[in-house]
Scaffold this active site. Structure first.
Site, PDB file in Angstrom:
ATOM      1  N   HIS A 143     -29.492  13.364   0.536  1.00 15.22           N
ATOM      2  CA  HIS A 143     -28.688  12.188   0.156  1.00 15.22           C
ATOM      3  C   HIS A 143     -28.041  11.452   1.329  1.00 15.22           C
ATOM      4  O   HIS A 143     -27.333  10.473   1.130  1.00 15.22           O
ATOM      5  CB  HIS A 143     -27.622  12.567  -0.885  1.00 15.22           C
ATOM      6  N   CYS A 171      -2.604  12.588   4.956  1.00 17.28           N
ATOM      7  CA  CYS A 171      -1.191  12.882   4.753  1.00 17.28           C
ATOM      8  C   CYS A 171      -1.096  13.950   3.663  1.00 17.28           C
ATOM      9  O   CYS A 171      -1.564  13.752   2.547  1.00 17.28           O
ATOM     10  CB  CYS A 171      -0.483  11.603   4.319  1.00 17.28           C
ATOM     11  N   ASN A 206     -20.770  14.553  11.724  1.00 18.84           N
ATOM     12  CA  ASN A 206     -20.560  13.648  10.585  1.00 18.84           C
ATOM     13  C   ASN A 206     -19.373  12.709  10.774  1.00 18.84           C
ATOM     14  O   ASN A 206     -19.389  11.577  10.322  1.00 18.84           O
ATOM     15  CB  ASN A 206     -20.393  14.464   9.296  1.00 18.84           C
ATOM     16  N   THR A 215     -25.646  22.137   2.313  1.00 13.15           N
ATOM     17  CA  THR A 215     -24.726  23.277   2.305  1.00 13.15           C
ATOM     18  C   THR A 215     -25.501  24.564   2.043  1.00 13.15           C
ATOM     19  O   THR A 215     -25.284  25.582   2.709  1.00 13.15           O
ATOM     20  CB  THR A 215     -23.652  23.076   1.216  1.00 13.15           C
ATOM     21  N   THR A 240     -37.217  27.811  -9.889  1.00  8.67           N
ATOM     22  CA  THR A 240     -38.255  26.799 -10.084  1.00  8.67           C
ATOM     23  C   THR A 240     -37.903  25.550  -9.291  1.00  8.67           C
ATOM     24  O   THR A 240     -36.773  25.062  -9.354  1.00  8.67           O
ATOM     25  CB  THR A 240     -38.387  26.462 -11.585  1.00  8.67           C
TER      26      THR A 240
HETATM   27  N1  PLP Z   1     -23.632  19.187   7.257  1.00  8.00           N
HETATM   28  C1  PLP Z   1     -23.228  17.981   7.666  1.00  8.00           C
HETATM   29  C2  PLP Z   1     -23.231  17.648   9.119  1.00  8.00           C
HETATM   30  C3  PLP Z   1     -22.767  17.045   6.752  1.00  8.00           C
HETATM   31  O1  PLP Z   1     -22.353  15.857   7.151  1.00  8.00           O
HETATM   32  C4  PLP Z   1     -22.769  17.396   5.369  1.00  8.00           C
HETATM   33  C5  PLP Z   1     -22.241  16.447   4.372  1.00  8.00           C
HETATM   34  O2  PLP Z   1     -21.397  15.639   4.642  1.00  8.00           O
HETATM   35  C6  PLP Z   1     -23.209  18.664   5.010  1.00  8.00           C
HETATM   36  C7  PLP Z   1     -23.632  19.534   5.971  1.00  8.00           C
HETATM   37  C8  PLP Z   1     -23.194  19.127   3.583  1.00  8.00           C
HETATM   38  O3  PLP Z   1     -24.018  18.337   2.795  1.00  8.00           O
HETATM   39  P1  PLP Z   1     -24.069  18.563   1.220  1.00  8.00           P
HETATM   40  O4  PLP Z   1     -22.657  18.383   0.731  1.00  8.00           O
HETATM   41  O5  PLP Z   1     -24.982  17.525   0.734  1.00  8.00           O
HETATM   42  O6  PLP Z   1     -24.541  19.915   0.968  1.00  8.00           O
END
Ligand code: PLP
Length: 374
Positions: free
Chosen positions: A197, A321, A147, A72, A233
């Site tokens: 992650h 929902c 995603n 993000t 840092t």
């Molecule tokens: N971009 C994509 C395509 C993602 O699938 C995700 C997380 O699902 C993100 C950005 C954001 O990742 P994070 O929440 O680890 O910053």
């Protein structure tokens, strides 16, 4: 009952090799890489190694990597670091909120934003991107892999169209790096987002590839770390973890990809025997090897997910929902997915630790959920 995790796109477990690589940097090698003494030097060497490992995986130079706290942040840095009021930004309709929300915020600050549509497979057409470009377009951001449905976008073609018009391209590759081969030179992109992650490193670390020569305004000001673009840092242990995860991916990417595609075939064959009508979203597009977004006709995603949860299966929904109203995700809506299938959409995603018997067991439990829903 063995819990079955089919939500690797949400997050992956941290690989034991990654944990082993990180541990010293949480204990004895705790130094600040900005310090000139032995502790600092050791931290700096570890960070440099992590930078080389990530650069190696995506065919970048180590100096082109900016470590961040997450994908993000990398996405935000790419957008806020590039655009100012009066500029024009092009994004696709199926970007992650980590792109769409900053784009909205930038719009409220005077940036002109165009959203290009996708087809039924979730694909962005390079022609649509070309049509959206304006004389003041300063950035195009189209994700590499989606995603929700796993569709892989024609980013190299999009970048070609844009470079002909001198427009920089960013791609959010959070779901792609470590799952498919990602080569920044072959893609021809100027910036690319990485998420730790999603590829067996811990949460709390990500990166932005910034091609040499691309100027980016910082979002965080301070000590001038990360080439002055991202002060603070550095998170050495997590950078070491991301580096180790990249080394792991580089070792067996093709094998992993082939294995995960086989699991996908197996899952699809088994689904056909369950006696439910379904569609695979993005069926005709190139897709990630470990992602299948399945729309079950006439069912509600929430009901299927509750049934799966009761059977100790973790997966994600493509519909929700809210206050009694059924709604499909914006990604499925942008793909114009048929509503009777879209409402019953579940995203199954698997990875390195998924075994063929897990898929067999998933199908078995899914069958049980369906018979209970009937
Ligand atoms: N971009 C994509 C395509 C993602 O699938 C995700 C997380 O699902 C993100 C950005 C954001 O990742 P994070 O929440 O680890 O910053």
């Amino acid at each position: 009952m063995k819990p079955l995790y089919f939500d690797y796109n949400a997050t992956t477990p941290v690989h034991p090799r990654v944990i082993k690589a990180m541990r010293p940097y949480l204990t004895e090698d705790f130094g600040n890489p900005g310090c000139a003494h032995m502790w600092g030097l050791r931290a700096k060497q570890a960070m440099d190694k992590g930078r080389r490992q990530l650069a190696g995986l995506i065919n970048a130079k180590p100096g082109e990597i900016v470590f961040t706290s997450c994908a993000t942040e990398a996405d935000n840095l790419a957008l806020f670091g590039t655009l100012k009021p009066g500029d024009h930004l092009v994004v696709s309709a199926v970007e992650h909120p980590a792109i769409l929300k900053p784009a909205q915020e930038l719009e409220s600050r005077g940036v002109d934003v165009s959203v290009v549509p996708v087809d039924q497979n979730g694909l962005v057409s390079p022609e649509h991107v070309a049509e959206a470009l304006k004389p003041n377009t300063r950035l195009v951001s189209v994700m590499l892999a989606n995603n929700e449905v796993g569709t892989i976008q024609p980013v190299a073609e999009i970048a070609k169209v844009c470079s002909g018009r001198n427009v920089p391209v960013h791609t959010d590759a959070a779901q792609a790096v470590g799952k498919i081969g990602v080569d920044v030179k072959a893609l021809g992109v100027d910036m690319l987002t990485v998420a730790g992650h999603k590829m067996y490193a811990p949460k709390g670390v990500g990166a932005l590839y910034v091609r040499e020569g691309v100027r980016l305004n910082p979002m965080l000001f301070g000590g001038g770390q990360e080439h002055g673009v991202r002060s603070g840092t550095e998170n050495i242990a997590y950078i070491v973890g991301l580096g180790a995860a990249c080394a792991l991916a580089a070792e067996d990417l093709a094998n992993q990809e082939a294995g995960q595609r086989e699991l996908g075939e197996m899952f699809l064959n088994g689904l056909e025997l369950l006696g439910r009508e379904f569609i695979i979203h993005g069926q005709d597009a190139p897709r990630l090897p470990g992602t299948m977004s399945v729309g079950f006709r006439g069912l509600r995603a929430g009901d299927i997910l509750s049934g799966l949860a009761a059977n100790e299966v973790g997966a994600s929904g493509g519909a929700a929902c809210h206050a009694g109203e059924q709604s499909v995700s914006y990604v499925l809506a942008a793909m114009n997915a048929p509503r009777e299938y879209a409402l019953g959409t579940i995203r199954f995603s698997w990875g390195r630790f998924t075994e063929p018997q897990d898929v067999t067991e998933l199908l078995h439990r899914l069958g049980r959920v369906f018979s209970e829903l009937r």
